[in-house]
Motif scaffolding. Sequence first.
Motif, PDB file in Angstrom:
ATOM      1  N   TYR A  22       0.912  -1.198  -0.062  1.00  0.00           N
ATOM      2  CA  TYR A  22      -0.118   0.015  -0.101  1.00  0.00           C
ATOM      3  C   TYR A  22       0.947   1.360   0.155  1.00  0.00           C
ATOM      4  CZ  TYR A  22      -3.542   3.657   1.218  1.00  0.00           C
ATOM      5  OH  TYR A  22      -4.278   4.581   1.256  1.00  0.00           O
ATOM      6  N   SER A  23       0.551   2.237  -0.696  1.00  0.00           N
ATOM      7  CA  SER A  23       1.232   3.313  -0.991  1.00  0.00           C
ATOM      8  C   SER A  23       0.631   4.504  -0.099  1.00  0.00           C
ATOM      9  CB  SER A  23       1.493   3.741  -2.468  1.00  0.00           C
ATOM     10  OG  SER A  23       2.124   5.074  -2.492  1.00  0.00           O
ATOM     11  N   GLU A  24       1.165   5.051   0.910  1.00  0.00           N
ATOM     12  CA  GLU A  24       0.623   6.277   1.158  1.00  0.00           C
ATOM     13  C   GLU A  24       0.712   7.640   0.290  1.00  0.00           C
ATOM     14  OE1 GLU A  24      -1.101   6.769   3.914  1.00  0.00           O
ATOM     15  OE2 GLU A  24      -0.563   4.885   5.023  1.00  0.00           O
ATOM     16  N   GLU A  25       1.470   7.484  -0.463  1.00  0.00           N
ATOM     17  CA  GLU A  25       1.873   8.453  -1.512  1.00  0.00           C
ATOM     18  C   GLU A  25       0.353   8.598  -2.669  1.00  0.00           C
ATOM     19  OE1 GLU A  25       3.756  11.019  -1.144  1.00  0.00           O
ATOM     20  OE2 GLU A  25       5.015  10.361   0.364  1.00  0.00           O
TER      21      GLU A  25
ATOM     22  N   ALA B  14      20.518 -10.676 -11.765  1.00  0.00           N
ATOM     23  CA  ALA B  14      19.874  -9.239 -11.182  1.00  0.00           C
ATOM     24  C   ALA B  14      18.646  -9.685 -10.600  1.00  0.00           C
ATOM     25  CB  ALA B  14      19.653  -8.433 -12.320  1.00  0.00           C
ATOM     26  N   ILE B  15      18.082  -8.809  -9.644  1.00  0.00           N
ATOM     27  CA  ILE B  15      16.853  -8.958  -9.231  1.00  0.00           C
ATOM     28  C   ILE B  15      15.736  -7.937 -10.045  1.00  0.00           C
ATOM     29  CG2 ILE B  15      15.147  -8.163  -7.267  1.00  0.00           C
ATOM     30  CD1 ILE B  15      17.901  -8.769  -5.600  1.00  0.00           C
ATOM     31  N   ILE B  16      14.742  -8.682 -10.413  1.00  0.00           N
ATOM     32  CA  ILE B  16      13.612  -7.694 -11.359  1.00  0.00           C
ATOM     33  C   ILE B  16      12.411  -7.734 -10.503  1.00  0.00           C
ATOM     34  CG2 ILE B  16      12.393  -7.987 -13.485  1.00  0.00           C
ATOM     35  CD1 ILE B  16      15.462  -8.394 -13.880  1.00  0.00           C
ATOM     36  N   VAL B  17      11.988  -6.185 -10.438  1.00  0.00           N
ATOM     37  CA  VAL B  17      11.158  -5.880  -9.448  1.00  0.00           C
ATOM     38  C   VAL B  17       9.808  -5.466 -10.619  1.00  0.00           C
ATOM     39  CG1 VAL B  17      10.369  -4.523  -7.759  1.00  0.00           C
ATOM     40  CG2 VAL B  17      12.541  -5.214  -7.658  1.00  0.00           C
ATOM     41  N   GLY B  18       8.736  -6.018 -10.592  1.00  0.00           N
ATOM     42  CA  GLY B  18       7.746  -5.811 -11.339  1.00  0.00           C
ATOM     43  C   GLY B  18       6.549  -4.930 -10.637  1.00  0.00           C
ATOM     44  N   ILE B  19       6.191  -3.765 -11.133  1.00  0.00           N
ATOM     45  CA  ILE B  19       5.221  -2.923 -10.639  1.00  0.00           C
ATOM     46  C   ILE B  19       4.023  -3.084 -11.306  1.00  0.00           C
ATOM     47  CG2 ILE B  19       4.681  -0.495  -9.879  1.00  0.00           C
ATOM     48  CD1 ILE B  19       7.801   0.240 -10.347  1.00  0.00           C
ATOM     49  N   GLY B  20       2.873  -3.667 -10.619  1.00  0.00           N
ATOM     50  CA  GLY B  20       1.520  -3.843 -11.189  1.00  0.00           C
ATOM     51  C   GLY B  20       0.438  -3.507 -10.354  1.00  0.00           C
ATOM     52  N   TYR B  21      -0.553  -4.004 -10.492  1.00  0.00           N
ATOM     53  CA  TYR B  21      -1.646  -3.918  -9.741  1.00  0.00           C
ATOM     54  C   TYR B  21      -2.576  -5.089  -9.535  1.00  0.00           C
ATOM     55  CZ  TYR B  21      -0.773   0.566 -12.102  1.00  0.00           C
ATOM     56  OH  TYR B  21       0.119   1.626 -12.536  1.00  0.00           O
ATOM     57  N   PRO B  22      -3.159  -5.148  -8.197  1.00  0.00           N
ATOM     58  CA  PRO B  22      -3.594  -6.310  -7.653  1.00  0.00           C
ATOM     59  C   PRO B  22      -5.018  -6.433  -8.418  1.00  0.00           C
ATOM     60  CG  PRO B  22      -3.426  -4.529  -5.854  1.00  0.00           C
ATOM     61  CD  PRO B  22      -2.831  -4.175  -7.080  1.00  0.00           C
ATOM     62  N   GLY B  23      -5.800  -7.511  -7.965  1.00  0.00           N
ATOM     63  CA  GLY B  23      -7.413  -7.531  -8.462  1.00  0.00           C
ATOM     64  C   GLY B  23      -7.334  -7.976  -9.934  1.00  0.00           C
ATOM     65  N   ASP B  24      -8.541  -7.648 -10.430  1.00  0.00           N
ATOM     66  CA  ASP B  24      -8.860  -8.185 -11.816  1.00  0.00           C
ATOM     67  C   ASP B  24      -7.676  -7.467 -12.892  1.00  0.00           C
ATOM     68  OD1 ASP B  24     -10.255  -8.589 -14.110  1.00  0.00           O
ATOM     69  OD2 ASP B  24     -11.669  -7.317 -13.913  1.00  0.00           O
TER      70      ASP B  24
ATOM     71  N   ILE C 290       7.752   5.288  -5.768  1.00  0.00           N
ATOM     72  CA  ILE C 290       8.930   4.695  -5.985  1.00  0.00           C
ATOM     73  C   ILE C 290       9.948   5.050  -5.187  1.00  0.00           C
ATOM     74  CG2 ILE C 290      10.515   4.160  -7.944  1.00  0.00           C
ATOM     75  CD1 ILE C 290       8.197   4.640 -10.157  1.00  0.00           C
ATOM     76  N   ASP C 291      10.300   6.496  -5.117  1.00  0.00           N
ATOM     77  CA  ASP C 291      11.414   6.893  -4.375  1.00  0.00           C
ATOM     78  C   ASP C 291      11.355   6.706  -2.753  1.00  0.00           C
ATOM     79  OD1 ASP C 291      13.544   8.438  -3.410  1.00  0.00           O
ATOM     80  OD2 ASP C 291      12.478  10.027  -3.641  1.00  0.00           O
ATOM     81  N   LYS C 292      10.172   6.847  -2.096  1.00  0.00           N
ATOM     82  CA  LYS C 292      10.108   6.754  -0.880  1.00  0.00           C
ATOM     83  C   LYS C 292       9.567   5.641  -0.281  1.00  0.00           C
ATOM     84  CE  LYS C 292       9.228  11.782  -0.265  1.00  0.00           C
ATOM     85  NZ  LYS C 292       8.287  13.052   0.132  1.00  0.00           N
TER      86      LYS C 292
ATOM     87  N   ALA D  99       2.872  11.546  -7.540  1.00  0.00           N
ATOM     88  CA  ALA D  99       2.708  10.521  -6.342  1.00  0.00           C
ATOM     89  C   ALA D  99       3.342   9.309  -6.693  1.00  0.00           C
ATOM     90  CB  ALA D  99       1.138  10.613  -6.160  1.00  0.00           C
ATOM     91  N   PHE D 100       3.004   8.859  -8.244  1.00  0.00           N
ATOM     92  CA  PHE D 100       3.836   7.767  -8.442  1.00  0.00           C
ATOM     93  C   PHE D 100       5.240   7.798  -8.283  1.00  0.00           C
ATOM     94  CE2 PHE D 100       4.828   4.411 -11.858  1.00  0.00           C
ATOM     95  CZ  PHE D 100       4.646   3.385 -11.179  1.00  0.00           C
TER      96      PHE D 100
END
Length: 293
Positions: A42-45, A97-107, A152-154, A147-148
């Motif tokens: 969860y992102s507070e930003e 390398a470590i691969i980090v995927g930024i996606g969205y939960p749910g449908d 990512i940064d914080k 905000a995005f």
Amino acid sequence: MKNGLSFKHKVIIVFALQLILTSNTFAQKNATIPWTINTELYSEEVKDTFLISVALPESYDETREYPVVYITDARFGFGTAVEISRANVIDGTTSPAIIVGIGYPGDQNFGRIMQIRSRDFSTVSDPQVPGGWPAWAAEIEWGGADAFLKFIDKELIPYVEDNYQVNNDRTYMGWSGGGIFGTYLMFNRPDLFNNYLLVSSPYEWFHNGIAFEYEDNYAGNNDTLDLNVILAVGTGDSESTIESNRRMSKILRDRNYEGLNVNFKIFENKKHYAVWPTAIIHGLPKILDSDMN
């Protein structure tokens, strides 16, 4: 011969019934990528939850540190990035390398994902949406890029650094609107990532060419941009997208930023969507090759 079924026939029937009863369970299980951890963060930003997928090298070792590749639009490119990285490690051509995927939960419905990503990648809250867009475009809450970026940064980078063995070599990979957001990152927080793979970025029409303003504003106060950047597009994309990527590449070269390494690649017979995995296959090994040890 005795009446009734033999023991052998009874075993066959029981086995068949078990298959029938469990087939629905098998069908409902999602495929997984080995050595990958999925976490809802969860992102507070942003005030929303992201599905973060972290793929570790097969030989992940707590005693060493790894470069990290962050990829937006995980629904469309995460699996490709993971497997091409691992395949090249097996071949001995790149370091792990470590691969980090930024996606969205749910449908994972296409329209829903497109709505959310458009929110996260756009810096303008009331853009003029081009004609011909699908109905889902009318429900986009535009203007969430700042905000995005803060997420990512914080939040995301600290989460990864707190939980995994990583070094300071970070790569950002984004496609289409994610490429526009990557350009926003480059010129507003050039310290966050070392390498960029920006694919099929619609520079010309996205918010009336605002990405060129990002660069122009940066150039007014800076002559150093210590980054490795790959811009890529397919010949089957729109003429506007092809030419605006060519233009961005030329501007970056002509500025002669100290420390900047720029490559521009055009893939034959690839359209807007299919060029994304193709560019990952081509570009990611070039980026990770610099990390050979």
